[in-house]
Design a protein around this motif. Structure first.
Motif, PDB file in Angstrom:
ATOM      1  N   GLY B  25       0.791  -1.218   0.000  1.00 44.63           N
ATOM      2  CA  GLY B  25       0.000   0.000   0.000  1.00 44.63           C
ATOM      3  C   GLY B  25       0.830   1.278   0.000  1.00 44.63           C
ATOM      4  N   TRP B 124      -9.032  -0.479   2.239  1.00 43.34           N
ATOM      5  CA  TRP B 124      -7.639  -0.930   2.300  1.00 43.34           C
ATOM      6  C   TRP B 124      -6.783  -0.028   3.201  1.00 43.34           C
ATOM      7  CZ3 TRP B 124      -3.521  -0.709  -2.171  1.00 43.34           C
ATOM      8  CH2 TRP B 124      -2.440  -1.523  -1.851  1.00 43.34           C
ATOM      9  N   TYR B 310      -6.015  -1.793  -5.030  1.00 44.07           N
ATOM     10  CA  TYR B 310      -6.463  -2.862  -4.125  1.00 44.07           C
ATOM     11  C   TYR B 310      -7.272  -3.916  -4.874  1.00 44.07           C
ATOM     12  CZ  TYR B 310      -8.391  -5.140   0.017  1.00 44.07           C
ATOM     13  OH  TYR B 310      -8.746  -6.059   0.966  1.00 44.07           O
ATOM     14  N   LYS B 313      -4.831  -6.173  -6.270  1.00 41.20           N
ATOM     15  CA  LYS B 313      -4.271  -7.003  -5.178  1.00 41.20           C
ATOM     16  C   LYS B 313      -5.201  -8.162  -4.843  1.00 41.20           C
ATOM     17  CE  LYS B 313      -3.143  -6.351  -0.231  1.00 41.20           C
ATOM     18  NZ  LYS B 313      -1.886  -7.042   0.068  1.00 41.20           N
ATOM     19  N   THR B 314      -6.496  -7.855  -4.644  1.00 41.54           N
ATOM     20  CA  THR B 314      -7.427  -8.916  -4.236  1.00 41.54           C
ATOM     21  C   THR B 314      -7.667  -9.914  -5.366  1.00 41.54           C
ATOM     22  OG1 THR B 314      -9.283  -7.478  -4.796  1.00 41.54           O
ATOM     23  CG2 THR B 314      -8.655  -7.570  -2.494  1.00 41.54           C
TER      24      THR B 314
END
Lengths: 318, 318
Positions: B25, B124, B310, B313-314
């Motif tokens: 992040g 996030w 994010y 990322k997920t």
């Protein structure tokens, strides 16, 4: 080779329903035992463990082939652990049902609120088959709900997910609800609410149909509606308008493929669905309405045990 | 060893915001380019591809270390494919943005509605950190929403998930909404709605504070509220009552850990949150209220690009 088996349990205030299903959703056996509510329901778990043991033996099911148990009970339950915060009808409070049931049976246990479990059942083998997202509504003595999104039930931060019966639909002049507030969806659209409205309409003398019936029920109201009785049409229109508004507001947030209506009131079939769909359409964003089908629930009293088995399937396949 | 990088993009009507983030992040770099809306936005994707290419080169980021792109745009978008059904402000309609952006950049692309992406950003690194479930509400020119359940955004059956601005809060006497209906949450609680109410109150002569202001805005209304101006107190009470009702009805269905309020109106801070929490509490099931915190959004204009990263990322960690 013997197939993996899933056990579904639906713990109600009167009976505990149980079933053994295969991975493909074939019902191997279903049965029920009385719910022993004495002494805060302290023997229920051991009763369940005993009947499962006996039944698996008599079915000649190898216990190593049982993947686990999925249980539903009325109340607030943590889906991750099966911990029961409260299940008033049964007498449980702050009870680690998941652990107790797992220790006494030797099987892994998953659990959820009965309405959520019933929604999973309809999603797997009933009216919500092939749907990734759906709302299941139970119109009975109360109003329950189960919301499925991305194929999973919304259980929520403390097991309160899907409690749509407590959506406030009347901010003024609403009827008192068991939750301590007024004007909940449950106090306006449950079978109990419809019977209350029927008594009012009967007393007002505006329904020739209800006039002839001693204590009119929701079933009577829909029968009067089908016979074009003005008073009954008024009640059905009022109830479906409020339910349609609540469901449209939820649907614009969830954007489901399907809304499945179950419970006693759903036996009215098209007489319920038609005015409900019309009300929904008037309140829903057109794009939301376009993809949202309505349907009556298909599994009846088996929804819970089937949903319990499906909970095992989804959790154990991860 | 060089860390994996995620690219977040927030495509708006005026600018396209972009950022490169690490898995943890950390914001490596953020920048923006103008949105070329000419000819139905046909060069936007190639503009984005070019600026990403240039920027990765100047940052010396190895392209094999880029996991993918997460993009948000205003409108209805299929999260699985990045297909844009419609993004009116930008001029796109039935446009396979996901594929176009992936082909022109060489990276995998995931996409969602801008409000949903902003919700993911707050989840996030912002006000919703560590929350598995939250509602994000944007009170700006309109009212947007993003709903996160089980750590994932509810995108819905046709990309309409989280469109809470179109919850019907007034079934009678509601204001006209751009969606073609009346009495939507957006027409009652957006900055635009608050300014409209301010003009009405000013004209009625019941606000000495608004009386002195030429064209009062939502900001003016909250300033008057803080100075105990009766007319402004009335507007804030009306707006927070309706927003509180809509959010309580949604919360009893979703049972979220947190409600995060962003957008221009959220700058009012506690003057918005305090009456809103009070209204929410009066409409929500106590058990739902118990676990639900309120908070102002933290990431401002960066929520979109952070949420885009994010999303990558997920999706890529699955």
């Amino acid at each position: 080779m013997e197939e993996r088996k899933y056990i579904g349990i639906d713990i109600g205030g009167t009976t505990v329903k149980l079933a053994v299903l295969t991975k493909e959703g074939e019902m191997v056996h279903k049965w029920e035992i009385p719910t022993a509510k004495e002494e805060a329901g302290k023997t229920i778990v051991s009763d369940i463990a005993a009947t499962i043991n006996d039944t698996l033996n008599s079915l000649n099911v190898d216990k190593t082939m049982v993947e686990g148990i999925g249980a539903g009970a009325p109340g607030f339950i943590d889906q991750q652990t099966g911990y029961v915060y409260e299940a008033i009808n049964i007498g449980w409070k702050e009870f680690d049902m998941g652990r107790a049931l797992s220790e006494s049976t030797g099987f892994p246990v998953w659990a959820d609120n009965d309405a959520n479990i019933a929604a999973l059942g309809e999603k797997w083998l009933g009216a919500g088959k092939e749907c990734d997202s759906m709302l299941a509504v139970t119109l009975g003595t109360g109003v329950g709900g189960g919301i499925i999104v991305n194929k999973k039930v919304i259980n929520g931060a403390n097991g309160t997910g899907g409690e749509i019966g407590h959506i406030t639909v009347k901010t003024e002049g609403g009827h008192y609800c068991n939750c301590g507030r007024y004007g909940c969806l449950e106090t306006e659209t449950s079978a109990t609410a419809i019977a209350r409205k029927a008594a009012e309409v009967k007393a007002s003398g505006t329904s020739s149909y209800l006039h002839t019936i001693n204590e009119p029920t929701a079933k009577d109201v829909f029968e009067g509606y089908e016979k074009n009785d003005e008073g009954c049409i008024g009640i059905v229109s009022d109830v479906t308008d409020q339910l349609g508004l609540a469901l449209a507001n939820l649907a614009v947030s969830i954007n489901p493929e399907k809304i499945v209506i179950g419970g006693g009131v759903s036996k009215a079939g098209e007489s319920l669905l038609n005015p409900l769909k019309k009300a929904f359409e008037s309140y829903a964003l057109p794009r939301v309405n376009d993809v949202c089908d309505f349907s009556i629930a298909k599994l009846g009293n088996d929804a819970g045990v089937i949903g319990g088995a499906y909970l095992v399937k989804t959790k154990s396949e991860k």
